[in-house]
Each structure stands twice: as C-alpha cells, then as structure tokens.
Design a protein around this motif. Structure first.
Motif, PDB file in Angstrom:
ATOM      1  N   GLN A 136       5.724  -6.679  -6.039  1.00 36.55           N
ATOM      2  CA  GLN A 136       7.099  -6.842  -6.840  1.00 36.55           C
ATOM      3  C   GLN A 136       7.550  -8.404  -5.884  1.00 36.55           C
ATOM      4  OE1 GLN A 136       9.604  -3.845  -5.874  1.00 36.55           O
ATOM      5  NE2 GLN A 136       8.317  -2.531  -6.492  1.00 36.55           N
ATOM      6  N   ALA A 137       7.392  -8.604  -4.746  1.00 37.63           N
ATOM      7  CA  ALA A 137       7.805 -10.066  -4.029  1.00 37.63           C
ATOM      8  C   ALA A 137       6.915 -10.995  -4.688  1.00 37.63           C
ATOM      9  CB  ALA A 137       7.541  -9.652  -2.704  1.00 37.63           C
ATOM     10  N   ILE A 138       5.555 -10.782  -5.378  1.00 32.37           N
ATOM     11  CA  ILE A 138       5.162 -12.020  -5.727  1.00 32.37           C
ATOM     12  C   ILE A 138       5.537 -12.272  -7.338  1.00 32.37           C
ATOM     13  CG2 ILE A 138       2.729 -12.583  -6.687  1.00 32.37           C
ATOM     14  CD1 ILE A 138       1.425 -10.957  -4.529  1.00 32.37           C
ATOM     15  N   ASP A 139       5.966 -11.158  -8.029  1.00 30.63           N
ATOM     16  CA  ASP A 139       6.245 -11.186  -9.246  1.00 30.63           C
ATOM     17  C   ASP A 139       7.749 -11.951  -9.395  1.00 30.63           C
ATOM     18  OD1 ASP A 139       4.134 -10.229 -10.413  1.00 30.63           O
ATOM     19  OD2 ASP A 139       4.914  -8.276 -10.421  1.00 30.63           O
ATOM     20  N   LYS A 140       8.758 -11.449  -8.397  1.00 24.51           N
ATOM     21  CA  LYS A 140      10.203 -11.843  -8.422  1.00 24.51           C
ATOM     22  C   LYS A 140      10.509 -13.049  -7.768  1.00 24.51           C
ATOM     23  CE  LYS A 140      11.830  -6.938  -8.873  1.00 24.51           C
ATOM     24  NZ  LYS A 140      12.717  -5.961  -8.451  1.00 24.51           N
ATOM     25  N   LEU A 141       9.759 -13.321  -6.579  1.00 23.73           N
ATOM     26  CA  LEU A 141      10.095 -14.275  -5.845  1.00 23.73           C
ATOM     27  C   LEU A 141       9.061 -15.451  -5.551  1.00 23.73           C
ATOM     28  CD1 LEU A 141      11.467 -12.197  -2.606  1.00 23.73           C
ATOM     29  CD2 LEU A 141      12.607 -13.474  -4.522  1.00 23.73           C
ATOM     30  N   GLY A 142       7.901 -14.978  -6.396  1.00 22.63           N
ATOM     31  CA  GLY A 142       6.744 -16.123  -6.308  1.00 22.63           C
ATOM     32  C   GLY A 142       5.957 -16.301  -4.749  1.00 22.63           C
ATOM     33  N   VAL A 143       6.117 -15.280  -4.090  1.00 25.24           N
ATOM     34  CA  VAL A 143       5.374 -15.126  -2.877  1.00 25.24           C
ATOM     35  C   VAL A 143       3.867 -15.703  -3.094  1.00 25.24           C
ATOM     36  CG1 VAL A 143       4.277 -13.817  -0.983  1.00 25.24           C
ATOM     37  CG2 VAL A 143       6.607 -13.407  -2.001  1.00 25.24           C
ATOM     38  N   GLU A 144       3.455 -16.957  -1.982  1.00 24.71           N
ATOM     39  CA  GLU A 144       2.395 -17.507  -2.158  1.00 24.71           C
ATOM     40  C   GLU A 144       1.419 -17.098  -1.352  1.00 24.71           C
ATOM     41  OE1 GLU A 144       2.861 -21.612  -3.509  1.00 24.71           O
ATOM     42  OE2 GLU A 144       4.815 -21.128  -2.602  1.00 24.71           O
ATOM     43  N   GLU A 145       1.681 -16.468  -0.179  1.00 23.54           N
ATOM     44  CA  GLU A 145       0.991 -16.186   1.160  1.00 23.54           C
ATOM     45  C   GLU A 145       1.597 -14.953   1.828  1.00 23.54           C
ATOM     46  OE1 GLU A 145      -0.393 -18.801   3.897  1.00 23.54           O
ATOM     47  OE2 GLU A 145      -0.864 -20.566   2.472  1.00 23.54           O
ATOM     48  N   LEU A 146       0.786 -13.984   2.412  1.00 20.95           N
ATOM     49  CA  LEU A 146       1.396 -13.177   3.443  1.00 20.95           C
ATOM     50  C   LEU A 146       0.730 -13.318   4.817  1.00 20.95           C
ATOM     51  CD1 LEU A 146       2.630 -10.175   3.134  1.00 20.95           C
ATOM     52  CD2 LEU A 146       0.032  -9.312   3.357  1.00 20.95           C
ATOM     53  N   VAL A 147       1.915 -13.025   5.573  1.00 22.01           N
ATOM     54  CA  VAL A 147       1.640 -13.097   6.945  1.00 22.01           C
ATOM     55  C   VAL A 147       1.673 -11.671   7.618  1.00 22.01           C
ATOM     56  CG1 VAL A 147       2.348 -13.886   9.334  1.00 22.01           C
ATOM     57  CG2 VAL A 147       2.458 -15.492   7.204  1.00 22.01           C
ATOM     58  N   ILE A 148       0.724 -11.196   8.135  1.00 19.67           N
ATOM     59  CA  ILE A 148       0.539 -10.003   8.576  1.00 19.67           C
ATOM     60  C   ILE A 148       0.941  -9.887  10.001  1.00 19.67           C
ATOM     61  CG2 ILE A 148      -0.916  -7.794   9.153  1.00 19.67           C
ATOM     62  CD1 ILE A 148      -2.815  -8.824   7.105  1.00 19.67           C
ATOM     63  N   ALA A 149       2.268  -9.246  10.343  1.00 21.84           N
ATOM     64  CA  ALA A 149       2.898  -9.322  11.627  1.00 21.84           C
ATOM     65  C   ALA A 149       3.271  -7.956  12.233  1.00 21.84           C
ATOM     66  CB  ALA A 149       4.347 -10.287  11.513  1.00 21.84           C
ATOM     67  N   ILE A 150       2.069  -7.281  12.423  1.00 17.86           N
ATOM     68  CA  ILE A 150       2.421  -5.874  12.928  1.00 17.86           C
ATOM     69  C   ILE A 150       1.429  -5.959  14.196  1.00 17.86           C
ATOM     70  CG2 ILE A 150       2.340  -3.215  12.629  1.00 17.86           C
ATOM     71  CD1 ILE A 150       3.253  -3.613  10.094  1.00 17.86           C
ATOM     72  N   ASP A 151       1.612  -5.862  15.464  1.00 15.41           N
ATOM     73  CA  ASP A 151       0.733  -5.990  16.488  1.00 15.41           C
ATOM     74  C   ASP A 151      -0.175  -4.715  16.477  1.00 15.41           C
ATOM     75  OD1 ASP A 151       0.007  -7.386  18.768  1.00 15.41           O
ATOM     76  OD2 ASP A 151       0.881  -5.714  19.875  1.00 15.41           O
ATOM     77  N   ASN A 152       0.247  -3.511  16.178  1.00 16.31           N
ATOM     78  CA  ASN A 152      -0.515  -2.513  16.238  1.00 16.31           C
ATOM     79  C   ASN A 152      -1.001  -1.675  15.160  1.00 16.31           C
ATOM     80  OD1 ASN A 152       2.041  -1.447  15.696  1.00 16.31           O
ATOM     81  ND2 ASN A 152       1.899   0.253  17.201  1.00 16.31           N
ATOM     82  N   LEU A 153      -1.112  -2.525  14.122  1.00 14.86           N
ATOM     83  CA  LEU A 153      -1.351  -2.074  12.741  1.00 14.86           C
ATOM     84  C   LEU A 153      -2.919  -1.577  12.953  1.00 14.86           C
ATOM     85  CD1 LEU A 153      -0.611  -1.892   9.752  1.00 14.86           C
ATOM     86  CD2 LEU A 153      -1.913  -4.156   9.428  1.00 14.86           C
ATOM     87  N   GLU A 154      -2.907  -0.285  11.956  1.00 13.65           N
ATOM     88  CA  GLU A 154      -4.353   0.434  12.270  1.00 13.65           C
ATOM     89  C   GLU A 154      -5.337  -0.569  11.487  1.00 13.65           C
ATOM     90  OE1 GLU A 154      -4.038   4.394  10.571  1.00 13.65           O
ATOM     91  OE2 GLU A 154      -2.579   4.921  12.472  1.00 13.65           O
ATOM     92  N   PRO A 155      -6.452  -0.525  11.885  1.00 17.73           N
ATOM     93  CA  PRO A 155      -7.624  -1.382  11.150  1.00 17.73           C
ATOM     94  C   PRO A 155      -7.932  -0.961   9.930  1.00 17.73           C
ATOM     95  CG  PRO A 155      -8.527  -0.712  13.504  1.00 17.73           C
ATOM     96  CD  PRO A 155      -7.003  -0.050  13.220  1.00 17.73           C
ATOM     97  N   LYS A 156      -7.876   0.217   9.420  1.00 21.40           N
ATOM     98  CA  LYS A 156      -7.820   0.841   8.209  1.00 21.40           C
ATOM     99  C   LYS A 156      -6.790   0.187   7.159  1.00 21.40           C
ATOM    100  CE  LYS A 156      -7.983   4.872   5.170  1.00 21.40           C
ATOM    101  NZ  LYS A 156      -8.064   6.398   5.201  1.00 21.40           N
TER     102      LYS A 156
END
Length: 627
Positions: A193-213
């Motif tokens: 949705q963010a890509i469609d509505k706001l034209g997001v071009e990149e994503l920054v993953i910013a969760i320190d303990n995000l599970e590998p899966k």
C-alpha cells in the motif's frame, strides 16, 4: 532568545496572577521585578547550559534541561527574596511574588520548547523541500525504538539521500497510527500500500531482534516488488553511551541476511572453562575457519595461543588484527608446514599444547582432483603427523575440522578428509583399548559450506556481478548447505568441549539452498535484473563435484547431544594397525608419482569413494569388473 522569552513570560505572569486587575498589578514595580527575574534565569541558564543545544536537533534531553533551568530560576527567586527580607536592601515590590514566579516558569516552559520545535520543523521542511528531487522515498520497517532512531538518523542528516515517508510494522495495535506525522502500515501488505499510495522506493529494516525467518520473508517481498532493501546493524555495534545510529551505518541487505538462521545459543561458560589457562594450538590459523577459531579462542583466556599456518601474508593480517585484543595471554604466530614431521615435532616439543584445533586442509574440489598427491600429503599425512605428535606429547584433546564432502565422497578432496577422519578415530579407539586412561582424545567435527569463506561461491558471484556477469553455476539442480563462519566455529568449540574421544560430531546445517536461486537473489540484491542486466550460465559439473552433499552416509546413524544443533554420527571404526599400513603404502605411492595407482589405493581404503565427472571414474569401472 531564551532570556527574551523568560522576560515576556514573567511580564505576562503578573496579569495572569491578578486576573488582569490593573490596580493589583500597579502595587508592584513590574519592570524591575521582571528584569531581576530574567537576570536570575540567565544565571540558571549559565549553570545548566540549557542554551548550547543545536535547536534543529532538539530532543528530550533539552526539555529536561529547560525544566531544570526554570526550577533553579524559581529557587534563586525564593532565596533572593528571603535575603532581601532579612537585609532590607530594597523594596520587596522589586521582586516577583513567588506565585508570579511559578506562573512565569509555567508560561516560559511551553514557549521555550515551542520555539525550538518550530525552528526544528521549519528547518526540516526547508531541507526536505531543497532535497525533494534528490532523495529517495523510504519506508522504515519497524515502528519501535530502533525504527525511531533510524528515522531520526535519516531526517537529522542534511546530506541524507533518503526521505522517510512511512513506517511498516507487524503490530496490529500500531496500524493506522502516526509516528512523526508518518502513517504506520501493517505488515508486508502495508508495504505494498505504501508503495502504491506514497511511491516508496526503498525499505529500511529497523528491528534489532527480527527473527531470521521474518527477515527473509520481508527481503523476499522487496525482491518480488522490485525495491531495494537496507538494514541497520545490530544495536550492540552502534548503540553506546553518547553514540547513536548514523546514516552510514545503514547498509545494503546482503545474501548472508537471506541465508541467516536462528541464533545459536551457546554455553560459553563451558568453552571458557575448557580453554582458560591452557596452551592452545590452531593449525590453518590464517584460513577462514582457523582465523575465526583464533578470534573466538582469544576471548576465552588461554595462557598461550599458538597460531600456525604456512601462508605468510594471511597470517600477518591475522597478527595485525589480534595485536590489540589479545588480553593477558601470549599469542605465537608460526610459519610452518604440517606435512613436515620433524618441524611438527619441534613445535610440539617447544610449546607443549594441551589442546589442538586442526583446521589445515586443501579444500577446493577441482584443484585437488588435479593434484591428488598434494591432497593426500596435506589432508591425510599432514593430519597423521599432527595426531601422532599429539599422542607423543600428551595433548589432552585433538579437535579436527572435517567436511560434509567426506560423506560418500565423489572426489579426491572428500576422500582424503574421510581418510583423515578414519585415522584419528581409529587412533582414539586404539589408545583407549591399550590404556583406558590414555590422555589424548580425538574429536572430529563435520559440517558443510561456510558463507564467505575463501574461494566459496558467494565471493565468486559478487566478483562476477561487479564485472557485469555472467554468473557461472555448474548445474541447475545443484544444492548446498550453508552456515556462517562464526556459527560453525562456535559449534566446533562446543563439540570440542563435550567430546570424550572418538566421536564424529555433525552439525545441523538447516535447509539446503539451490545455488541457482542463490545466484538469482544475489543479482536482485545488487539492483540488477536476472537475465537482462546479468545472465546466469550453466557450465556443467566440475571434476569430482556432485549435485548434493550429505552429512551421513547410508550406514551411519546419529544420536543426540545436549546441544540441539550438534549430533554424534555413529560410525564403524577402522582397525588402526591395518589403516596405518595402508597410509604407509599411500606415502610410497606419492613418491612414485603414479597418480592412478595413488587414487586406486585411496579407493581400496575407502570403498564408498566413487568418482564423479572425473578422470578417475575409470578406476571404478575396473573395480566393478574385478569384483
């Protein structure tokens, strides 16, 4: 500016205190009283240094500082009024009443903060307008503390190439809310949705303990959607007192992030207890596994660490790296060749190691298929030299690093590693048979490919991508197990601790990875298109190569250990006396220079060694005819 705000707040406080009753206000000398209050606030500002903060970077600490400054100002007002009442220096009407001072502080606080926030907002608006056409719209995956710090790092850098326009989070309770005025979208569907509505071009993953899966899922979604993804490093690499995240800390997602697994929980206390205060020898110390073993061992407090390798330059590089982190223990760097028996005897005699981690090996399959005598000389006879010296000099534990290519070997390299396994295991069995209390125990660790090791497929693919391709894959169905180098070395150390002698430990390698899928993802992660910008070519299996590797052969079973990632392979032990004679014959064939006879002898010792895509396949056909 702060003093002017305090002055006007104090002036207005008079009117608020007396409900704008001018007759009540006229009883006081307003201007002298307000001026004196402002002087007291300036003294408080000098004491708290509340004025030195950079306004466009105002944060919570500045708010606390403002509260301190106004509190101290009010205390100074009360003290000065008391002193004046005792001394009678001036008329009491020249001082703000305590109630007016309190109201002045309450009025000044939002004005001081509001002024700062206004300047900050105007600055960022001007900056975003200026950089509007030069920045990429990014979404931040994670609306927690790490996501907030990432946002602040991106908007706080005037030269940042990124402009955060949205947050993405898996927490349904945060969905639809605003953070820094940016909407929080829910999960990967929210990213679309963010890509469609706001034209997001990149994503920054910013969760320190995000599970590998979950990390893999998010990265794969980005690849499918055709947007680049970046990631912040673990918090322990940048979060220190006075240090925060910087935009340069945010890095591109690497293929290692896609191959990562659940973090292995290690009992480091057991390892430290085993290593601390002992003399440790690491062979092949300059290699991928050996160097990481050296790093981890150096943190366990050995009395002396002996790092041995015949490669001068890599060993020098390791020396420079470890120079400043060796702690209270000595580190010796030895240039030596394990194939030279007399040299090894000198090393063991001089340093008397109590534990040996043997990581020396020739490991490249096609290269060793071309030079079988070198593979046997190093991987088999070199290992025999070390194992024999370990017995002669009373080493307590000898831990050998092996490979999954030793299982049902189809190449010379794998066969030589299997023969090395057989020798150390049979030697351990022989020693325990002749003397139950014999000091030396031999332990083998067996695992698959490690990510990023010298000469492995990932550095090769990176180089080929930089050169514009093509990426060369030997077969469309070829699969391999992968493990990170630190993870493999942690398990080697843990297995070394738990081993009682004669075991072959096999590691949980996770799920196998198709090499062609690995190549495709590496191309996509580099921002290029598969088949258009960079092509993939299938070159055919190399000499000795097989489509898949195994950690156990058809006759081996496993039993568990206390560590869920480590199992013990139940392997039939070879007779030591017979195997010693076989190795003696191998040594003689090396001197003869007859490669076919040399490999034939190797196949006789290891019946399961069946060559694949190799010039030595003819020997298997001959054996079938004879049988």
């Amino acid at each position: 500016m702060d003093a002017m705000i305090v002055f006007h707040a104090a002036f207005f406080a008079f009117f608020v205190r007396f409900n704008f009753n001018l007759d009540q206000v006229d009883r006081f000398q307003i201007l002298p009283a307000v001026f004196l209050f402002t002087i007291l606030s300036i003294i408080a500002m000098l004491f708290t240094r509340s004025y030195i903060g950079i306004i466009r970077h105002t944060h919570m600490g500045d708010l606390v500082n403002m509260m301190k400054m106004l509190g101290i100002t009010h205390i100074l007002l009360l003290v000065s009024r008391s002193i004046n009442e005792i001394s009678g220096l001036t008329d009491i009407s020249n001082f703000l009443p305590a109630s007016v001072g309190l109201i002045a502080a309450l009025l000044a606080f939002p004005l001081l903060i509001g002024y700062r926030l206004l300047v900050k907002e105007v600055y960022h608006k001007m900056l975003s307008f200026k950089l509007k056409n030069n920045t990429k719209k990014v979404a931040i995956f994670g609306a927690g503390s790490a996501g907030i710090l990432t946002y602040q790092a991106l908007v706080g850098n005037g030269k940042s190439e990124w402009s955060p326009v949205a947050f993405i989070d898996d927490d349904i309770l945060k969905s639809g809310k605003l953070l820094f005025g940016k909407r929080i979208f829910l999960g990967t569907e929210g990213l679309k949705q963010a890509i469609d509505k706001l034209g997001v071009e990149e994503l920054v993953i910013a969760i320190d303990n995000l599970e590998p899966k979950r990390k893999r899922e998010v990265i794969n979604i980005c690849l499918d959607l055709g947007i680049p993804s970046k990631i912040i490093p673990p918090a322990d690499q940048w979060f220190h007192v006075g240090i925060s995240l910087k935009t340069q800390d945010i890095r591109d997602v690497k293929i290692e992030d896609l191959l990562s697994r659940e973090e292995i929980k290690m009992n480091n206390g057991n390892v430290v207890q085993e290593i601390e205060g002992r003399v440790i020898l690491v062979t092949g110390a300059a290699g991928s596994i050996g160097s990481e073993l050296s790093r981890q061992l150096s943190k366990c407090g050995p009395s002396k660490l002996i790092l041995l390798d015949q490669a001068e330059s890599p060993l020098y590089d390791l020396q420079q790296e470890l120079k400043n982190i060796s702690g209270n223990h000595e580190i010796e760097y030895l240039i030596a060749d394990i194939r030279k028996r007399d040299r090894m005897r000198d090393v063991f005699d001089k340093y008397r190691p109590q534990m040996v981690f043997h990581a020396t090996a020739y490991k490249h399959v096609p290269m060793m298929e071309a030079y079988p005598e070198e593979a046997i000389h190093c991987n088999v006879l070199g290992t025999k030299n070390l194992a024999d010296m370990a017995v002669d000099f009373g080493v307590e534990k000898f831990v050998m690093v092996s490979t999954d290519k030793a299982v049902n070997p189809t190449n010379v390299m794998g066969a030589t590693k299997r023969l090395a396994e057989m020798y150390v295991q049979s030697l351990d069995h022989h020693l325990s048979f002749i003397n139950k209390k014999y000091p030396t125990r031999f332990i083998t660790t067996r695992f698959g490919n490690v990510l990023g090791s010298n000469g492995s497929v990932i550095p090769l693919f990176r180089k080929q991508i930089m050169e514009g391709g093509p990426l060369t894959v030997t077969h469309e169905d070829i699969v391999r197990y992968f493990m990170t180098i630190p993870e493999a070395c942690q398990l080697v150390l843990e297995a070394g601790v738990m081993g009682q002698g004669g075991e072959i430990f096999v590691f949980d390698m996770g799920e196998p990875v198709k090499i062609v899928d690995l190549a495709k993802k590496m191309i996509q992660l580099s921002g290029k298109r598969v088949g258009e910008d960079v092509k993939i070519e299938f070159t055919g299996l190399r000499p000795g190569e097989k489509l898949f590797e195994e950690l156990l052969n058809n006759f081996e079973m496993v039993k568990p250990t206390y560590h869920p990632k480590i199992k013990i392979a139940q392997v039939q032990t070879t007779d030591y006396s017979r195997l010693s004679k076989d190795l003696g014959m191998l040594d003689e064939f090396i001197d003869s220079g007859d490669e076919m006879e040399l490999v034939k002898q190797l196949k006789l010792i290891i019946p399961e060694f069946i060559s694949n895509y190799s010039r030595f396949e003819v020997l298997d056909k001959t054996n079938k005819i004879l049988n």
